[in-house]
Design a protein around this motif. Structure first.
Motif, short mmCIF file in Angstrom:
data_model
loop_
_atom_site.label_atom_id
_atom_site.label_comp_id
_atom_site.label_asym_id
_atom_site.label_seq_id
_atom_site.Cartn_x
_atom_site.Cartn_y
_atom_site.Cartn_z
N UNK A 50 9.84 11.91 -0.86
CA UNK A 50 8.82 12.87 -1.27
C UNK A 50 8.25 12.58 -2.67
N UNK A 51 9.06 12.30 -3.70
CA UNK A 51 8.46 12.02 -5.02
C UNK A 51 7.53 10.81 -4.99
N UNK A 52 7.92 9.77 -4.25
CA UNK A 52 7.08 8.58 -4.19
C UNK A 52 5.81 8.82 -3.38
N UNK A 53 5.89 9.66 -2.37
CA UNK A 53 4.68 10.03 -1.63
C UNK A 53 3.65 10.67 -2.57
N UNK A 54 4.12 11.57 -3.41
CA UNK A 54 3.21 12.24 -4.35
C UNK A 54 2.60 11.23 -5.32
N UNK A 55 3.42 10.33 -5.84
CA UNK A 55 2.91 9.33 -6.79
C UNK A 55 1.89 8.42 -6.13
N UNK A 56 2.17 7.99 -4.90
CA UNK A 56 1.23 7.11 -4.21
C UNK A 56 -0.10 7.82 -3.95
N UNK A 57 -0.07 9.11 -3.64
CA UNK A 57 -1.31 9.86 -3.46
C UNK A 57 -2.09 9.93 -4.77
N UNK A 58 -1.38 10.10 -5.88
CA UNK A 58 -2.07 10.12 -7.17
C UNK A 58 -2.71 8.77 -7.48
N UNK A 59 -1.99 7.68 -7.17
CA UNK A 59 -2.55 6.35 -7.40
C UNK A 59 -3.79 6.11 -6.54
N UNK A 60 -3.77 6.60 -5.31
CA UNK A 60 -4.94 6.49 -4.46
C UNK A 60 -6.12 7.27 -5.05
N UNK A 89 -7.97 -3.07 3.22
CA UNK A 89 -7.06 -2.62 4.27
C UNK A 89 -5.64 -3.07 3.97
N UNK A 90 -5.48 -4.33 3.53
CA UNK A 90 -4.15 -4.84 3.22
C UNK A 90 -3.51 -4.08 2.06
N UNK A 91 -4.31 -3.77 1.03
CA UNK A 91 -3.76 -3.06 -0.13
C UNK A 91 -3.35 -1.64 0.23
N UNK A 92 -4.21 -0.93 0.96
CA UNK A 92 -3.88 0.45 1.34
C UNK A 92 -2.70 0.48 2.28
N UNK A 93 -2.62 -0.47 3.22
CA UNK A 93 -1.51 -0.50 4.16
C UNK A 93 -0.20 -0.77 3.44
N UNK A 94 -0.24 -1.67 2.46
CA UNK A 94 0.98 -1.96 1.70
C UNK A 94 1.43 -0.75 0.90
N UNK A 95 0.48 0.02 0.39
CA UNK A 95 0.82 1.20 -0.41
C UNK A 95 1.25 2.38 0.46
N UNK A 125 -1.22 -8.10 10.84
CA UNK A 125 -0.41 -8.34 9.64
C UNK A 125 -0.57 -7.26 8.57
N UNK A 126 -1.41 -6.27 8.80
CA UNK A 126 -1.50 -5.17 7.84
C UNK A 126 -0.70 -3.95 8.28
N UNK A 127 0.05 -4.07 9.36
CA UNK A 127 0.94 -2.98 9.78
C UNK A 127 2.32 -3.29 9.22
N UNK A 128 2.64 -2.67 8.11
CA UNK A 128 3.89 -2.97 7.42
C UNK A 128 4.47 -1.69 6.83
N UNK A 129 5.72 -1.78 6.43
CA UNK A 129 6.37 -0.65 5.78
C UNK A 129 5.87 -0.54 4.35
N UNK A 130 5.91 0.65 3.80
CA UNK A 130 5.51 0.82 2.41
C UNK A 130 6.71 0.62 1.49
N UNK A 131 6.49 0.19 0.25
CA UNK A 131 7.62 -0.03 -0.68
C UNK A 131 8.44 1.23 -0.94
N UNK A 132 7.81 2.41 -0.81
CA UNK A 132 8.52 3.66 -1.05
C UNK A 132 9.66 3.82 -0.05
N UNK A 133 9.36 3.64 1.22
CA UNK A 133 10.38 3.77 2.26
C UNK A 133 11.42 2.66 2.13
N UNK A 134 10.95 1.44 1.85
CA UNK A 134 11.87 0.30 1.75
C UNK A 134 12.86 0.49 0.61
#
Length: 430
Positions: A50-60, A89-95, A125-134
């Protein structure tokens, strides 16, 4: 009408009715499975994600992802044979993680910025896990060792790069596969969710263009910080509830299939394949669970006993790269509204899982070292108390910084290479 569209709905109804009967026949075990899934979500996923989800939304909202996407534009055509708009697409998918890449790819196809073949390459190749979950859920929550995030990240995102390079050959025998893309140019000063890039010779500078894309995205967003934070928390809560619902749902489904006896054959086959490949059969639960849902497979990999930690990490890398049938169902529903085919995506996910598992084993000693000690202790001997430590936070930020620096270096190399080829072409013409 294709056979898939003709028989998919009746087949889905039959499967759901069968699962309902199994759940009604074994109500207590279904309830216990749901409670286990709820415990996974509340004890691990909610505090770690949850904290990383909020941070990623702020970065977006601040346009950081648009900045990275613009820097990645020069990489897309020479390396992956997709238009420059695929960098966004690659950048947003990675985030943001799956299935954001499929949604944005479908939007590009609808606007005729990409062809069918280019869309199939991009979504593969843009369907990947996000670093937050990893980092937060898998490395810290399930394995209780944030240091393995370096190996997991290198294996997973290294596999993404290799799959992208392999998928560039997809559709090479189709004569008209790559010539019908309209590639519209955006109007001057316009800001849209996805932007196409012009040739390097017409750009004032890649860094300046990236800064402009970030500034334009921030102006288009226009929300003050307080409103941005409130909406980030609201959307993150919705997302984390969806994640929890998927975990509980697939826990109950797996329990129902186990009670029916169908899972025993799949587990026996998986254990046999692992033994033939020289891998510990105790990873069977992780592989089987990961086939259906990412979270269940990653948790089973962290809890597996009788297997060395590198093999557990390899199993988690396979599960993260495969994505689980829950992700496949979401992507298939998105692709069903376009003419993009699901089979290339399926083959790419399977290949990504195998490549990531092999990379995790190959990179373990160079990245972790042979004698670094709590890393090779069995996972069940390690005690862990929930919460984020300063060490975990620093290592998480280090991994994110490494990913960002790597993308910047690749972008700079790509820009330099494109300028070199342009100079060589001019000299050859003269």
């Amino acid at each position: 009408m294709s056979l898939y569209r003709r028989y998919s709905l009746p087949l889905l109804i039959l499967i759901l009715l069968s699962l309902f009967v199994l759940m009604a026949a074994y109500p207590q075990s279904s309830l216990n499975a749901g409670l286990r899934g709820l415990a996974i979500w509340w004890d691990v996923l909610f505090p770690s994600l949850f904290p990383f989800f909020v941070i990623s939304e702020l970065l977006l909202g601040f346009g950081i992802v648009h900045f990275i996407g613009a820097l990645l534009d020069p990489l897309m055509q020479p390396l992956f044979r997709v238009p420059g708009c695929g960098g966004f697409v690659a950048a947003v998918s990675c985030a943001s993680g799956y299935p954001i890449g499929a949604k944005l790819t479908a939007k590009l196809w609808e606007q005729r910025w990409i062809t069918r073949i280019e869309g199939e390459r991009l979504v593969a190749f843009t369907t990947s896990s996000d670093p937050i979950f990893l980092i937060g859920a898998v490395s810290v929550g399930f394995f209780h060792q944030p240091e393995i995030a370096l190996v997991l990240g290198a294996a997973h995102y290294g596999g993404v790069l290799l799959i992208g390079l392999l998928m560039r050959f997809h559709g090479t025998r189709s004569g008209d596969a790559d010539i019908h893309s309209r590639q519209p140019e955006p109007a001057s000063g316009s800001t849209s969710d996805v932007k196409t890039s012009t040739s390097p010779a017409r750009q004032p500078g890649q860094l300046r263009q990236a800064l402009y894309a970030m500034h334009a995205a921030r102006l288009e967003d226009g929300r003050p910080f307080g409103e941005l934070l409130r909406q980030a928390i609201t959307s993150s809560l919705r997302l984390i509830i969806v994640v929890g619902g998927l975990v509980v749902f697939f826990c109950v489904i797996l329990e129902a299939l186990t009670n029916s006896g169908l899972m025993s054959g799949l587990r026996l086959l998986t254990a046999s394949l692992l033994t033939v490949c020289g891998l510990p059969p105790t990873l069977t639960e992780s592989i089987v669970g990961g086939i259906f849902e990412v979270t269940l497979g990653a948790q089973a990999a962290g809890e597996a006993t009788g297997a060395a930690l590198p093999f557990k990490v390899a199993a988690a890398a396979f599960v993260l790269s495969w994505g689980g049938l829950s992700v496949h169902a979401q992507v298939a529903s998105i692709l069903n509204m376009t003419n993009l085919r699901y089979m290339p995506f399926l083959l790419a996910r399977a290949a990504h899982g195998v490549i990531s598992a092999l990379l995790a084993l190959l990179l373990w000693r160079p990245l972790m070292g042979q004698g670094s000690s709590p890393v090779f202790h069995p996972i069940y001997d390690i005690t862990w108390s929930p919460g984020f430590s300063s060490t975990m936070l620093l290592q998480s930020l280090l991994l994110l910084a490494c990913l960002l620096v790597g993308m910047l270096v690749l972008s700079c190399l790509s820009v330099g290479t494109s300028h070199l080829f342009a100079w060589w072409k001019r000299a050859y013409r003269q």
